[in-house]
Design a protein around this motif. Structure first.
Motif, PDB file in Angstrom:
ATOM      1  N   LYS A 184      -7.815  -3.994   0.660  1.00  0.00           N
ATOM      2  CA  LYS A 184      -6.488  -3.377   0.030  1.00  0.00           C
ATOM      3  C   LYS A 184      -5.418  -3.486  -0.255  1.00  0.00           C
ATOM      4  O   LYS A 184      -4.700  -2.963  -1.713  1.00  0.00           O
ATOM      5  CB  LYS A 184      -6.317  -2.006   0.731  1.00  0.00           C
ATOM      6  CG  LYS A 184      -7.741  -1.568   0.928  1.00  0.00           C
ATOM      7  CD  LYS A 184      -7.408  -0.487   2.261  1.00  0.00           C
ATOM      8  CE  LYS A 184      -7.305  -0.496   3.860  1.00  0.00           C
ATOM      9  NZ  LYS A 184      -7.307   0.679   4.601  1.00  0.00           N
ATOM     10  N   ILE A 221      -9.491  -2.870  -6.864  1.00  0.00           N
ATOM     11  CA  ILE A 221     -10.565  -2.682  -5.983  1.00  0.00           C
ATOM     12  C   ILE A 221     -11.978  -4.074  -6.356  1.00  0.00           C
ATOM     13  O   ILE A 221     -12.191  -4.501  -5.430  1.00  0.00           O
ATOM     14  CB  ILE A 221     -10.674  -1.483  -4.938  1.00  0.00           C
ATOM     15  CG1 ILE A 221     -10.069  -0.808  -4.643  1.00  0.00           C
ATOM     16  CG2 ILE A 221     -11.987  -1.569  -4.175  1.00  0.00           C
ATOM     17  CD1 ILE A 221     -10.375   1.007  -4.273  1.00  0.00           C
ATOM     18  N   LEU A 251       1.020  -1.161  -0.277  1.00  0.00           N
ATOM     19  CA  LEU A 251       0.001  -0.024   0.436  1.00  0.00           C
ATOM     20  C   LEU A 251       0.589   1.073   0.229  1.00  0.00           C
ATOM     21  O   LEU A 251       0.493   2.859  -0.036  1.00  0.00           O
ATOM     22  CB  LEU A 251      -0.967   0.124   1.064  1.00  0.00           C
ATOM     23  CG  LEU A 251      -1.630  -1.071   0.779  1.00  0.00           C
ATOM     24  CD1 LEU A 251      -2.421  -0.838   2.099  1.00  0.00           C
ATOM     25  CD2 LEU A 251      -3.066  -0.471  -0.098  1.00  0.00           C
ATOM     26  N   GLY A 309     -10.839   2.341  -0.362  1.00  0.00           N
ATOM     27  CA  GLY A 309     -10.640   1.800   0.822  1.00  0.00           C
ATOM     28  C   GLY A 309     -11.152   2.059   2.314  1.00  0.00           C
ATOM     29  O   GLY A 309     -12.225   1.125   2.520  1.00  0.00           O
ATOM     30  N   LYS A 351      -7.963  -4.737   5.519  1.00  0.00           N
ATOM     31  CA  LYS A 351      -6.417  -4.349   5.007  1.00  0.00           C
ATOM     32  C   LYS A 351      -6.029  -5.402   3.881  1.00  0.00           C
ATOM     33  O   LYS A 351      -5.428  -4.465   2.980  1.00  0.00           O
ATOM     34  CB  LYS A 351      -5.370  -4.324   5.865  1.00  0.00           C
ATOM     35  CG  LYS A 351      -3.844  -3.434   5.808  1.00  0.00           C
ATOM     36  CD  LYS A 351      -3.086  -3.348   6.739  1.00  0.00           C
ATOM     37  CE  LYS A 351      -1.550  -2.744   6.138  1.00  0.00           C
ATOM     38  NZ  LYS A 351      -0.493  -3.321   7.348  1.00  0.00           N
ATOM     39  N   ASN A 409      -6.110   4.010  -0.318  1.00  0.00           N
ATOM     40  CA  ASN A 409      -6.314   3.861   0.785  1.00  0.00           C
ATOM     41  C   ASN A 409      -8.060   4.637   0.784  1.00  0.00           C
ATOM     42  O   ASN A 409      -8.449   4.152   2.138  1.00  0.00           O
ATOM     43  CB  ASN A 409      -4.942   4.461   1.376  1.00  0.00           C
ATOM     44  CG  ASN A 409      -4.131   2.870   1.373  1.00  0.00           C
ATOM     45  OD1 ASN A 409      -4.305   2.603   2.217  1.00  0.00           O
ATOM     46  ND2 ASN A 409      -2.744   3.301   1.416  1.00  0.00           N
TER      47      ASN A 409
END
Length: 305
Positions: A138, A167, A67, A128, A135, A125
């Motif tokens: 993501k 996503i 991420l 999400g 997490k 981020n």
């Protein structure tokens, strides 16, 4: 002989082995023989009596994360204006520290590709968090996006649409699907663009995802409608009967799930209007009404209106 492989004493066969880290020895408790004389203590050489001490004395950072554009492996400079010992940095040195931070941020992103990746992961981020996805989803979406960048699948498409498609694909992979309408709403990206980008990624990256089923949406929709477990179970039962009767063939899974929830809620005295169900499911009231009539007629369910 490796210590991890030693389970019994080679002399007497005892399983009572003692590790003495002060001397670096592995000995047998029963006969006293020294089995290993060069043990390595894998733990820290310092002690901590609370979480604050543990954080200060630890010399390792957070685990690697997809991420972050640099996978979280870069050095971070705190913005708290405090040194390592927790003391405040004098005012005369703060301008110097500020310049160090500024140049550190510039150095972390060295070219246009890294800059675009950092922007994309920031968007990922944020979207999400708005969708409330965990997490691990993501992280999976970030990995899909990175693969798309490596194969040059971003060219000619907006960063936001590829992020949303990543996503959507990740949610389907983990079997916690989110509808295109939900993702489109939080990201403000056109639903058709997300669908087109997703099909492009699925083809080029060979994702081979199985089609979603109405079961995947039942818990999510019922939670949003504040319906209990009995309604969820009854909805899944109706979906199963509809599938066995062939009513699900060629129909959208969200429409089937929404109609099943509508019927189950009415049967359990948990009245929810078609408008309420349509709002959380992302399908129209007309679709829910049509699916409801088909299921009721085929399964012989009494009118619940």
């Amino acid at each position: 002989m490796k210590t991890d492989e030693v389970k019994n004493c080679p002399e007497c066969g005892s399983i009572h082995l003692v590790k003495d880290y002060d001397r670096g020895e592995l000995t047998c408790y029963d006969c006293g023989i020294v089995i290993e004389d060069s043990l390595i203590d894998q733990g820290p050489e310092w002690r901590a009596f609370d979480s604050e001490q543990d954080g200060k004395r630890s010399r390792t950072g957070s685990p690697m994360s997809f991420l972050s554009h640099d996978k979280g492996l870069a050095t971070e400079i705190s913005w708290s204006n405090k040194d390592y010992y927790g003391k405040r940095i004098p005012h005369k040195n703060r301008s110097q520290i500020y310049r160090v931070r500024k140049w550190h941020q510039r150095i972390r992103v060295s070219n246009a590709a890294e800059r675009n990746l950092a922007l994309a992961l920031q968007v990922l981020n944020e979207d999400g968090a708005k969708l409330g996805i965990p997490k691990d989803i993501k992280e999976s979406a970030a990995l899909i996006y990175r693969k798309a960048v490596e194969k040059n699948l971003i060219r000619g498409r907006s960063i936001e649409s590829i992020v949303c498609a990543s996503i959507y694909a990740s949610c389907r992979m983990i079997n916690i699907p989110r509808t295109l309408d939900e993702i489109s709403k939080v990201s403000e990206v056109n639903k058709k663009k997300i669908g087109k980008a997703y099909r492009h990624l699925a083809k080029e990256l060979a994702l081979n995802l199985q089609p979603t089923t109405p079961y995947s949406y039942v818990s999510q929709f019922c939670n949003k409608l504040d319906l209990d477990k009995q309604v969820i179970m009854d909805s899944e039962h109706i979906i199963r009967l509809a599938g066995e009767s062939g009513l699900s063939t060629g129909k959208g899974p969200t429409g089937i799930a929404a109609a099943a929830i509508y019927i189950a809620a009415m049967k359990n005295g948990k009245q929810r209007t078609q408008k309420d169900v349509a709002r959380v499911s992302g399908v129209t009231e007309v679709t829910i009404r049509n699916r409801y009539k088909e299921i009721s007629k085929k399964l012989g369910i009494d009118d619940v209106d």
